[in-house]
Design a protein around this motif. Structure first.
Motif, PDB file in Angstrom:
ATOM      1  N   SER A  15       0.833  -1.093  -0.041  1.00  0.00           N
ATOM      2  CA  SER A  15       0.031  -0.010  -0.174  1.00  0.00           C
ATOM      3  C   SER A  15       0.937   1.249   0.086  1.00  0.00           C
ATOM      4  O   SER A  15       1.949   1.246   0.488  1.00  0.00           O
ATOM      5  N   SER A  16       0.130   2.394  -0.584  1.00  0.00           N
ATOM      6  CA  SER A  16       0.964   3.503  -0.546  1.00  0.00           C
ATOM      7  C   SER A  16       1.109   4.274   0.731  1.00  0.00           C
ATOM      8  O   SER A  16       1.698   5.364   0.955  1.00  0.00           O
ATOM      9  N   THR A  17       0.270   3.807   1.698  1.00  0.00           N
ATOM     10  CA  THR A  17       0.098   4.418   3.141  1.00  0.00           C
ATOM     11  C   THR A  17       0.692   3.564   4.202  1.00  0.00           C
ATOM     12  O   THR A  17       0.713   2.269   4.152  1.00  0.00           O
TER      13      THR A  17
END
Length: 529
Positions: free
Chosen positions: A411-413
């Motif tokens: 995930s980008s987070t």
């Protein structure tokens, strides 16, 4: 940001003041040129140093940063990072908020993510604080026509506003214009006595040595010496920090700071190999606020620091409590510490182990009759608090309610941890727990665990899937993001958990519970939530 050290100037303080004044004038000229070249395609010049919309708002540095970023994202503004920093500094200095105007809302600037907001106005809660924090509104000032512009902006930019929860069951637009605009214009006006008075205040001295104390949940207390030296640039400073945690481990770092609006201290430092951010308020020779990891702002420390300016003060004691009848080694941290430490009536200082102007270590013994909160002094220096207790009456999980977020796993987070502490309380003179005269002892070591919050959480296996609680530190690390094929309906690793703390004090065992929601990623993470 330019990090070249300012060379010593002849003429002492006068020459330094003239140099700073010249730097400020140059920076203002540069900012006004940027506005002319970048902003007047949409805004209009109203007068000298006055522009439509721009000149009719006051905000924090983060507020102005968000405004410029929105111009970039939504209106195609092309601007360099350096020019954006110049504009934020210029606007925050000229059109910022007085210290009194940020009180009660600084938790948003300091990234205190588990703050539960509560407002006297139900209308404000439902109209403004349902999509973003209420603090974002409280950290702005506008005249009535600008608040009206903001209403139109919301509806124009997000047409679904009227059809969302707490809006579709009422005439949102009419309420916003006819009730909220007058309320906000009165409560948060562009013109204020506090701002007028603050603009007349002389600049507070920043350069020099500072004594800093802090407490980081999951890690413990620390103290350090912080050196601040001027750098080339408008209110910019080089910062170095060196000290230790209460377990003796070192804490060291360095970086750069900028002071906005005369008191808004913002610093980016590399501390123990990790990028950290300082968000402090500078008042009365002290810095106070929070220091946190830039990429994990849930990991941070409450901090207070005092400048070594000749004044004597006690900032904190570590540890700040002792059990009646016991002995303990206590560190007293402050500035200008000279003289014999006095910890309170019934508390004997048996030995002074070491002493300096900023740190005195003593061995102390508390009598059985000394229970309560004591004022501390070292010569003329006063401050801090020292608690003596005969027994713990109650333990609380802090925060009582927290949110963790899954993340990572491609995930980008990132994951967002939750960090808990066990806060001990003692009864006051009435001998009854849970009454107004109870007093806080402090944070105690605890053993930590999680359990299902309810039957649904138990049936869904939330304890198994949501993440791991460190039993010694109270730090909960959530699981990875994304659908989990092992879970019912392949749901993600969200859940609802009890947080359980067990504190041992002598032969007594004390238990406490809190709640934690483990939820999905934090996709939008603006400077002011």
């Amino acid at each position: 940001m330019n990090t070249t050290t300012l060379k010593p100037l002849g003429g002492g303080l006068l020459a330094l003041a003239l140099a700073v004044s010249a730097q400020t004038a140059m920076a203002n000229d540069s900012a006004e040129q940027i506005i002319s070249s970048k902003c007047l395609a949409c805004h209009t010049q109203e007068a000298d140093q006055q522009w439509s919309r721009i000149s009719h708002q006051r905000k924090t540095p983060e507020g102005w940063l968000m405004t410029i970023a929105r111009m970039q994202i939504m209106h195609g503004l092309q601007i360099s990072d350096e020019d954006r920093r110049t504009l934020v500094k210029y606007l925050a200095d000229r059109q910022g908020l007085a210290p009194e105007e940020t009180e009660g809302a600084r938790y948003a600037l300091e990234r205190r993510l588990n703050t539960s907001e509560a407002f006297d106005s139900q209308e404000f809660t439902e109209m403004c604080a349902r999509c973003h924090s209420g603090a974002r509104v409280l950290l702005q000032r506008r005249p009535a026509e600008e608040w009206e512009h903001l209403v139109h902006f919301h509806l124009g930019q997000w047409p679904t506003t009227e059809f969302q929860a707490l809006a579709r069951d009422r005439d949102w637009f009419e309420l916003a214009l006819n009730e909220m605009v007058p309320h906000l214009a009165e409560a948060l006006p562009m013109e204020s006595a506090a701002w007028d008075q603050w603009q007349q205040q002389p600049a507070a001295p920043v350069s020099g040595g500072w004594t800093l104390v802090g407490h980081m949940p999951g890690r413990g207390a620390f103290h350090a010496e912080m050196q601040v030296t001027p750098a080339e640039g408008n209110d910019q400073y080089q910062v170095s920090l060196s000290g230790q945690y209460d377990d003796g481990a070192p804490i060291q770092g360095q970086g750069m700071a900028v002071v906005y609006t005369g008191y808004e201290w913002r610093a980016d430092l590399e501390i123990d190999g990790r990028a950290m951010r300082q968000v402090f308020a500078l008042r009365n020779g002290q810095l106070e606020g929070r220091m946190f990891l830039r990429d994990h702002d849930e990991v941070g420390a409450d901090v207070v620091a005092a400048r070594a300016d000749g004044n004597s003060r006690v900032l904190a004691l570590q540890p700040a409590y002792i059990r009646a009848g016991n002995e303990a080694e206590v560190s007293i941290i402050g500035t200008g510490l000279k003289g014999m430490p006095v910890l309170g009536q019934g508390i004997d200082v048996i030995e002074v182990i070491s002493e300096s102007d900023s740190l005195i270590k003593v061995r102390a013994r508390a009598s059985e009759a000394a229970s309560g909160i004591h004022e501390v002094s070292v010569g003329d220096a006063q401050g801090g608090r020292f608690a003596v207790y005969d027994r713990i009456a109650q333990v609380k999980v802090v925060p009582e309610f927290a949110v963790a977020r899954v993340g990572g796993n491609g995930s980008s987070t990132p994951k967002v941890e939750a960090r808990f502490e066990a806060e001990a309380w003692a009864v006051g003179p009435d001998g009854k727990p849970g009454t107004d005269d109870d007093y806080r002892i402090g944070m105690m070591p605890a053993q930590w665990a999680v359990a299902p919050f309810d039957e649904v959480a138990e049936a869904d296996g939330d304890v198994r899937f949501t993440g791991q609680m460190n039993p010694d530190t109270g730090v909960f690390t959530p699981a990875a993001a994304g659908p989990n094929p092992e879970r019912r309906m392949m749901t993600n690793n969200a859940g609802n958990l009890k947080v359980q703390a067990t504190v041992m004090d002598g032969g007594d065992t004390h238990n406490a519970e809190g709640q934690m929601i483990v939820t999905v990623q934090r996709w939008n993470n603006p400077p002011i939530p």
